[in-house]
Design a protein around this motif. Sequence first.
Motif, PDB file in Angstrom:
ATOM      1  N   VAL A   1       1.056  -0.869  -0.313  1.00 28.74           N
ATOM      2  CA  VAL A   1       0.492  -0.038   0.333  1.00 28.74           C
ATOM      3  C   VAL A   1       0.726   1.047   0.107  1.00 28.74           C
ATOM      4  N   GLU A   2       0.520   1.731  -0.729  1.00 28.29           N
ATOM      5  CA  GLU A   2       1.616   3.550  -0.776  1.00 28.29           C
ATOM      6  C   GLU A   2       0.503   4.620  -0.392  1.00 28.29           C
ATOM      7  N   ILE A   3       0.802   5.169   0.323  1.00 26.51           N
ATOM      8  CA  ILE A   3      -0.217   6.202   1.490  1.00 26.51           C
ATOM      9  C   ILE A   3       0.418   7.728   0.817  1.00 26.51           C
ATOM     10  N   ASP A   4      -0.109   8.673   0.299  1.00 31.00           N
ATOM     11  CA  ASP A   4       0.658   9.797  -0.211  1.00 31.00           C
ATOM     12  C   ASP A   4       0.765  10.637   1.006  1.00 31.00           C
ATOM     13  N   ASP A   5       1.480  11.229   0.422  1.00 35.03           N
ATOM     14  CA  ASP A   5       1.303  13.152   1.879  1.00 35.03           C
ATOM     15  C   ASP A   5      -0.004  13.653   1.860  1.00 35.03           C
ATOM     16  N   GLY A   6      -0.423  13.655   3.161  1.00 37.11           N
ATOM     17  CA  GLY A   6      -2.039  14.219   3.536  1.00 37.11           C
ATOM     18  C   GLY A   6      -2.684  13.907   2.870  1.00 37.11           C
ATOM     19  N   GLU A   7      -2.821  11.993   2.480  1.00 39.35           N
ATOM     20  CA  GLU A   7      -3.242  11.850   1.886  1.00 39.35           C
ATOM     21  C   GLU A   7      -4.439  11.043   3.436  1.00 39.35           C
ATOM     22  N   PHE A   8      -5.823  11.255   3.311  1.00 38.23           N
ATOM     23  CA  PHE A   8      -7.020  10.512   4.166  1.00 38.23           C
ATOM     24  C   PHE A   8      -7.207   8.836   3.750  1.00 38.23           C
ATOM     25  N   VAL A   9      -6.863   7.658   4.219  1.00 37.59           N
ATOM     26  CA  VAL A   9      -6.719   6.680   3.757  1.00 37.59           C
ATOM     27  C   VAL A   9      -7.517   5.357   4.945  1.00 37.59           C
ATOM     28  N   ILE A  10      -8.237   5.268   4.565  1.00 34.08           N
ATOM     29  CA  ILE A  10      -8.761   3.614   5.347  1.00 34.08           C
ATOM     30  C   ILE A  10      -8.874   2.867   4.687  1.00 34.08           C
ATOM     31  N   LEU A  11      -8.066   1.498   5.953  1.00 37.01           N
ATOM     32  CA  LEU A  11      -8.333   0.252   5.730  1.00 37.01           C
ATOM     33  C   LEU A  11      -9.375  -0.188   6.078  1.00 37.01           C
ATOM     34  N   VAL A  12     -10.264  -0.924   5.614  1.00 33.04           N
ATOM     35  CA  VAL A  12     -12.150  -1.980   6.085  1.00 33.04           C
ATOM     36  C   VAL A  12     -11.869  -2.932   5.467  1.00 33.04           C
ATOM     37  N   GLY A  13     -12.678  -4.312   5.870  1.00 37.85           N
ATOM     38  CA  GLY A  13     -12.706  -4.689   5.490  1.00 37.85           C
ATOM     39  C   GLY A  13     -13.325  -5.530   7.463  1.00 37.85           C
ATOM     40  N   PRO A  14     -13.846  -6.783   6.899  1.00 35.67           N
ATOM     41  CA  PRO A  14     -14.765  -7.929   8.118  1.00 35.67           C
ATOM     42  C   PRO A  14     -14.232  -8.177   9.148  1.00 35.67           C
ATOM     43  N   SER A  15     -14.219  -8.195  10.358  1.00 36.74           N
ATOM     44  CA  SER A  15     -13.117  -8.717  11.255  1.00 36.74           C
ATOM     45  C   SER A  15     -12.658  -9.691  11.273  1.00 36.74           C
ATOM     46  N   GLY A  16     -11.383  -9.957  11.829  1.00 29.01           N
ATOM     47  CA  GLY A  16     -10.198 -10.759  11.561  1.00 29.01           C
ATOM     48  C   GLY A  16      -9.475 -11.321  10.109  1.00 29.01           C
TER      49      GLY A  16
ATOM     50  N   THR B   1     -11.068   0.725  10.122  1.00 35.20           N
ATOM     51  CA  THR B   1     -12.971   0.713  10.731  1.00 35.20           C
ATOM     52  C   THR B   1     -13.504  -0.680  10.259  1.00 35.20           C
ATOM     53  N   HIS B   2     -14.360  -1.139  10.453  1.00 33.79           N
ATOM     54  CA  HIS B   2     -15.068  -2.492   9.448  1.00 33.79           C
ATOM     55  C   HIS B   2     -16.702  -1.800   9.413  1.00 33.79           C
ATOM     56  N   ASP B   3     -16.807  -0.912   9.635  1.00 36.55           N
ATOM     57  CA  ASP B   3     -17.973  -0.110   8.643  1.00 36.55           C
ATOM     58  C   ASP B   3     -17.351   0.422   7.713  1.00 36.55           C
TER      59      ASP B   3
ATOM     60  N   LEU C   1     -14.811   5.135  16.888  1.00 40.32           N
ATOM     61  CA  LEU C   1     -16.466   5.575  16.773  1.00 40.32           C
ATOM     62  C   LEU C   1     -17.107   4.312  17.441  1.00 40.32           C
ATOM     63  N   SER C   2     -16.363   3.333  17.093  1.00 37.60           N
ATOM     64  CA  SER C   2     -17.426   2.120  17.204  1.00 37.60           C
ATOM     65  C   SER C   2     -17.836   1.831  18.616  1.00 37.60           C
ATOM     66  N   ASN C   3     -17.599   2.712  19.514  1.00 37.88           N
ATOM     67  CA  ASN C   3     -18.612   2.763  21.156  1.00 37.88           C
ATOM     68  C   ASN C   3     -19.747   3.598  21.034  1.00 37.88           C
ATOM     69  N   LEU C   4     -19.572   5.156  19.134  1.00 42.12           N
ATOM     70  CA  LEU C   4     -20.500   6.072  19.815  1.00 42.12           C
ATOM     71  C   LEU C   4     -21.441   5.283  19.152  1.00 42.12           C
ATOM     72  N   ASP C   5     -22.325   6.019  19.741  1.00 39.89           N
ATOM     73  CA  ASP C   5     -24.112   5.930  19.209  1.00 39.89           C
ATOM     74  C   ASP C   5     -23.857   6.112  17.524  1.00 39.89           C
ATOM     75  N   ALA C   6     -24.850   6.132  16.825  1.00 38.40           N
ATOM     76  CA  ALA C   6     -25.361   5.711  15.721  1.00 38.40           C
ATOM     77  C   ALA C   6     -25.073   7.669  15.192  1.00 38.40           C
ATOM     78  N   LYS C   7     -25.611   8.361  15.581  1.00 43.15           N
ATOM     79  CA  LYS C   7     -25.948   9.457  15.879  1.00 43.15           C
ATOM     80  C   LYS C   7     -24.487  10.194  16.156  1.00 43.15           C
ATOM     81  N   LEU C   8     -23.669  10.177  17.141  1.00 41.09           N
ATOM     82  CA  LEU C   8     -22.927  10.912  17.859  1.00 41.09           C
ATOM     83  C   LEU C   8     -21.816  10.381  16.801  1.00 41.09           C
ATOM     84  N   ARG C   9     -22.127   8.471  16.523  1.00 38.87           N
ATOM     85  CA  ARG C   9     -21.097   8.270  14.742  1.00 38.87           C
ATOM     86  C   ARG C   9     -20.670   9.259  13.925  1.00 38.87           C
TER      87      ARG C   9
END
Length: 353
Positions: A24-39, A191-193, A161-169
Amino acid sequence: MSSVSIRKVQKDYGAVPIIRGVDVEIDDGEFVILVGPSGCGKSTLLRMIAGLEDISGGEIRIGERVVNDLEPKERDIAMVFQSYALYPHMTVEQNMAFSLKMGGAKKSEIDPKVARAAKILSLEPLLGRLPKELSGGQRQRVAMGRAIVRDPKVFLFDEPLSNLDAKLRVQMRTEIKALHQRLGTTIVYVTHDQVEAMTMADKIVVLHDGVVEQVGAPLDLYDRPANLFVAGFIGSPAMNLLKGKVEREGFVVDGSGGLTLPFRNAPAAAPGLPAVYGIRPEHFVLDDAGFPITVEVVEPTGSETQVMAQIGGQAICAVFRERITAGPGEIIHIAAESEHAHLFDAATEQRIN
């Protein structure tokens, strides 16, 4: 700010591979999310970037430095955890200043940094409070403030954010995205979301069983999933995936009595090929000249209506902007928009159109 380069990284626990040659290459200043199911290995990969886990093979660079053997404190990163990890006996101000104080910074240096972070995160009225006097969202902002004061090269967020309620997330998603736009700092976020990933990321890395399935901008993954896993994982409600065969006149759905669905850009020499037809719920339309489905469940959400039904014994979900008055057991007619249809090889599970 700094780039992050992950090259052929592996992680084994004994004889069990967890991360299998990730690039994976992540550029300077980039917002990168790693996502996938649990495990899938996303948190393990983040912890390896942070230096909290050793790597079994490959190389991680932050900027120009290889950091494989560096301690976490030497990597110039800041990590925000799911659990907030605030000191309960310290005020908000003391929590935010603690890492700087431990690093030997002077009060004249610490105070402006804490004041700046508090202003960015709207924490100024809360600086004298203890963590127990804060809401979940306020505690998470303090955890982010503690990271901001360090002015790191890279921010790492582990399912914050996983400990927060839906509206607060939803509110905190907006705040974190706005924070990134304001600071321009490199962020790697786990995140898994997948809704979180779609709404926040510049780039998404989809992981499954320790392997990168696809990397791209959110809408690229949504519009052109590379394989069946990404097609089924990205999107809510999930893409409909129907088994059948590619024929010259269209896609024939298994068990449907010959129902043929349209598609574009058919692969060469494909007739008779066992395949999977992917169509997102919003790409079905009500059409009196379309094919009939028997309604099983109708779920009105206000702005949209979700209809659950079956085609040839295979479950489908259709989403309409119109209000649907049909009840369970009633028949409505729908059509699939051919320009939005996806075809996947049933054997390889890779995209073929």
